[in-house]
Design an enzyme around this catalytic site. Structure first.
Site, PDB file in Angstrom:
ATOM      1  CE  LYS A   1     -12.333   7.577  -7.039  1.00  0.00           C
ATOM      2  NZ  LYS A   1     -11.133   8.286  -7.873  1.00  0.00           N
TER       3      LYS A   1
ATOM      4  CB  CYS B   1       9.003  46.573  10.095  1.00  0.00           C
ATOM      5  SG  CYS B   1       7.501  45.881   9.242  1.00  0.00           S
TER       6      CYS B   1
HETATM    7  O1  I6G Z   1     -10.206   4.225  -8.692  1.00  0.00           O
HETATM    8  C1  I6G Z   1     -10.311   3.558  -7.756  1.00  0.00           C
HETATM    9  C2  I6G Z   1      -9.768   3.840  -6.370  1.00  0.00           C
HETATM   10  C3  I6G Z   1     -10.152   3.280  -5.435  1.00  0.00           C
HETATM   11  C4  I6G Z   1     -10.948   2.098  -7.921  1.00  0.00           C
HETATM   12  C5  I6G Z   1     -11.097   1.449  -6.832  1.00  0.00           C
HETATM   13  C6  I6G Z   1     -10.651   1.824  -5.425  1.00  0.00           C
HETATM   14  O2  I6G Z   1     -10.694   1.113  -4.460  1.00  0.00           O
HETATM   15  C7  I6G Z   1     -10.429   1.734  -3.225  1.00  0.00           C
HETATM   16  N1  I6G Z   1     -11.914   0.167  -6.922  1.00  0.00           N
HETATM   17  C8  I6G Z   1     -12.220  -0.245  -8.097  1.00  0.00           C
HETATM   18  C9  I6G Z   1     -12.762  -1.543  -8.122  1.00  0.00           C
HETATM   19  C10 I6G Z   1     -11.956   0.688  -9.295  1.00  0.00           C
HETATM   20  N2  I6G Z   1     -11.654   1.691  -9.126  1.00  0.00           N
HETATM   21  C11 I6G Z   1     -12.563  -0.013 -10.472  1.00  0.00           C
END
Ligand code: I6G
Length: 672
Positions: free
Chosen positions: A115, A434
């Site tokens: 993420k 130093c």
């Molecule tokens: O905020 C997000 C980061 C990464 C995501 C996501 C994601 O997939 C790797 N996938 C979805 C379906 C959603 N937000 C809603």
């Protein structure tokens, strides 16, 4: 319109795309910026004169356009949802149980992706052409940031390939990679400009520019992670959809992996958690998605999140704590750095009790005082930093708050301190008299990427300097076994081992030796470029500044530092002593870009048996090859050790030659 004009436009476009790829994707510019600008200007002029020649994917369409007065609001055809979070493997088990119960299935395939900690955007392609890009906003409506997204170098303006749907909304994350962020902030600090708190804020700030010409100068990158509204056909599994996006030119995560069952999800999470600090970008967790679209549909949504996905979060990279005091540390160039002493706090997976405050300007910018509650950031292998003071904490002068006062004398040796014109740092002028500077110089000299003296650690260096046994780096090679054995906590065996590793370090390479000298602003890459250019140490130390400036990576400031180092009599003495004491290296025979592997680009991946990846890359460069960190159509060969994952896969997909370590070593031997 003449054919030669059409050909010139096509050639310019191809050339500019090539140069941009080298610059943005391989971090290895092949021409000076001025050449790039000139070619771009010529293409712009031709396109202005013959508008029919403009194509949506022309590099001119990325450079940014005149400022907007505000962003237009746009409605998402399908709401951009958020994700449920998990914080432990128990939370993941609960998620898995809910999923399998609803599906009535035993095991499930999950697609796992990091993420990215950036800004979510939606990009709409109609018949392959990028027509709209928007922020997530409140999920239902976002802001139209098309002009800004068009400037992101890895966002295709046109999708190519078979089966691109007539309407395709791609969703993903825009981030600034860590190294680019550090460079950006270092430049901003040097120019007394706004410093960003973290890469996410920098990415958000860059996308929020009404003037897309500013966005175009920011090192933004995009990674697609899903699709939104689509008219047309797509595969029936999440991973296959992403791979299809990749075939059409959209960047997807090279870490994406599909696994079976929840235990494998835990393994993926643990593996990425171990790599988190060394990844090129910030990630705040892992997203797990049920891979099959039929199953996703069956599971549906709950309030504002899909039931078929979950984000397992990593420990926070920014937390607040109290600033207990400030110490002043003297570095090898005499720079006096304020170091914050903190109430220990768990951040980015470790307990942190110190953080850098950079310099006096930074302290003023933050408005920080001792006693304040501050936000500490620890991300990647960058030293923890204080990035802000918690709001409501800075006003007034409570008795617990105390201003941070810089010392007028060096805290180590008591010498005067000086601030050079145009510099933010204050330096001790004591030089090698130093002991703090001397110790830092020796630590750098002995470090792995320099002379690599195993066993010569910080404590020992402190002892050697404090006991007067080492007064310059050359003295390291004058140490005797009885001297070492007499030191505290040093027996016969350890002193013999240390002497052996000191002895071994005498045989080095010219780039390592140049780096070990600790010349200001001469890092590993510059040392390599200098060695390849001058081939001999004497030639380097005798070179005038204009010749030095002709070397890759060397500007007027670095050239001045090199000359300053070479002109200093104490340095001349130490270098002479080191050579007289037997420090040596093999001749540098091949300058980069020449040799049996000239004009080839290599990527080294996986774990090698006989050497580190860094050493393998160095070997390749010494044979004239260029090395890159990611696989692209430009890659000539991939050296893949065990554990090579996505890079190997990509090379296979692109039909690039892959060699294993044994084949590679044989090849080196053949080349002599
Ligand atoms: O905020 C997000 C980061 C990464 C995501 C996501 C994601 O997939 C790797 N996938 C979805 C379906 C959603 N937000 C809603």
């Amino acid at each position: 319109m003449s054919t030669s004009l059409v050909e010139e436009v096509a050639a310019l476009r191809a050339q500019l795309l090539d140069w941009a790829e080298a610059y943005f994707e391989r971090d290895a510019p092949v021409v000076p910026d001025a050449d790039y600008d000139q070619a771009m200007k010529r293409l712009e002029a031709l396109e202005r004169e013959f508008p029919d020649l403009v194509t949506p994917d022309s590099p001119t369409q990325r450079v940014g356009s005149a400022p907007l007065s505000e962003f237009e609001s746009v409605e998402h055809r399908l709401a951009m949802l958020s994700l449920d979070n998990a914080f432990s493997s128990e939370d993941m088990d609960d998620f898995h149980r809910r999923v399998t119960e609803r599906l009535g299935a035993g095991d499930v395939a999950y697609c796992c992706e990091p993420k990215l900690d950036g800004v979510a955007v939606s990009i709409v392609y109609e018949h392959g052409a990028l027509v709209l890009a928007a922020t997530r906003g409140d999920g239902a409506r976002g802001e139209n940031i098309t002009a800004n997204v068009r400037t992101i170098s890895n966002v295709p303006l046109m999708l190519n390939g078979e089966g691109v749907p007539p309407y395709l909304e791609v969703r993903g994350e825009v981030v600034i990679p860590r190294d680019a962020f550090e460079r950006m902030n270092a430049q901003a600090r040097a120019a007394d400009e706004k410093v960003f708190v973290n890469p996410r804020n920098a990415a958000a700030g860059s996308l929020r520019q009404l003037d897309s010409r500013i966005t175009a100068r920011r090192p933004l990158t995009f990674t697609a992670y899903s699709v939104g509204a689509v008219e047309g056909d797509l595969p029936a599994a999440h991973d296959a959809i992403l791979r299809r996006l990749s075939e059409w030119g959209l960047p997807i995560s090279e870490y994406m992996q599909t696994v079976s069952g929840i235990a494998a999800c835990d393994d993926y999470y643990e593996a990425l958690a171990r790599q988190r600090d060394t990844l090129p970008f910030d990630i705040d967790g892992i997203v797990f998605k049920i891979n099959g679209l039929a199953e996703q549909e069956k599971l549906g949504f709950v309030s504002r999140a899909p039931r078929w996905a979950i984000a397992r979060k990593f420990p926070a990279q920014e937390v607040s704590t109290q600033l207990l005091g400030v110490d002043f540390q003297v570095g090898r160039t005499g720079a006096i750095t304020p170091v914050a002493r903190l109430e220990p706090v768990f951040v980015g997976g470790v307990t942190v009790s110190n953080a850098t405050l950079h310099n006096a300007d930074e302290i003023e910018r933050l408005g920080v005082q001792v006693g304040d509650t501050v936000v500490v950031r620890r991300a990647g292998d960058v030293i923890p930093q204080i990035v802000s003071v918690v709001e409501g904490n800075t006003s007034g002068s409570s008795p617990e708050r105390a201003p941070i006062i810089f010392p007028g004398q060096c805290p180590d040796c008591g010498s005067d301190v000086a601030r050079e014109e145009g510099e933010a740092v204050i330096r001790c002028i004591g030089g090698m008299a130093c002991s703090a500077q001397l110790k830092a110089v020796i630590r750098h000299f002995a470090s792995r990427k320099a002379m690599d003296i195993e066993g010569l650690g910080d404590k020992l260096i402190d002892q050697l300097v404090d006991d007067g046994l080492v007064g310059s780096v050359a003295d390291i090679f004058r140490l005797s076994q009885p001297q070492l054995a007499a030191l505290e906590r040093m027996g016969d065996k350890s002193s013999e081992n240390l002497l052996a590793s000191i002895d071994q370090s005498r045989s080095t390479t010219l780039p390592k030796f140049i780096y070990a000298l600790g010349i200001r602003e001469v890092g590993e890459a510059t040392a390599r470029a200098l060695a390849n250019h001058f081939l001999e140490l004497d030639a380097l130390l005798a070179a005038p500044t204009d010749e030095l400036e002709g070397v890759d990576d060397v500007g007027p400031i670095v050239a001045r530092h090199i000359r300053g180092f070479a002109n200093d009599n104490r340095n001349k003495q130490v270098v002479g002593d080191l050579l007289a004491l037997g420090v040596n290296w093999p001749p540098v025979t091949v300058a980069s870009g020449e040799g049996p592997l000239a004009d080839t680009i290599w990527v080294v991946t996986g774990k090698l048996e006989s050497m580190t990846r860094g050493d393998a890359e160095q070997r390749l460069r010494s044979l004239g090859a260029k090395t890159a960190s990611s696989v692209s159509a430009k890659t000539s060969s991939v050296l893949a050790g065990p554990g090579a994952g996505s890079k190997r896969k990509k090379a296979e997909e692109l039909g690039i030659s892959i060699v294993d370590e044994t084949e590679w070593l044989a090849m080196l031997e053949e080349m002599g």
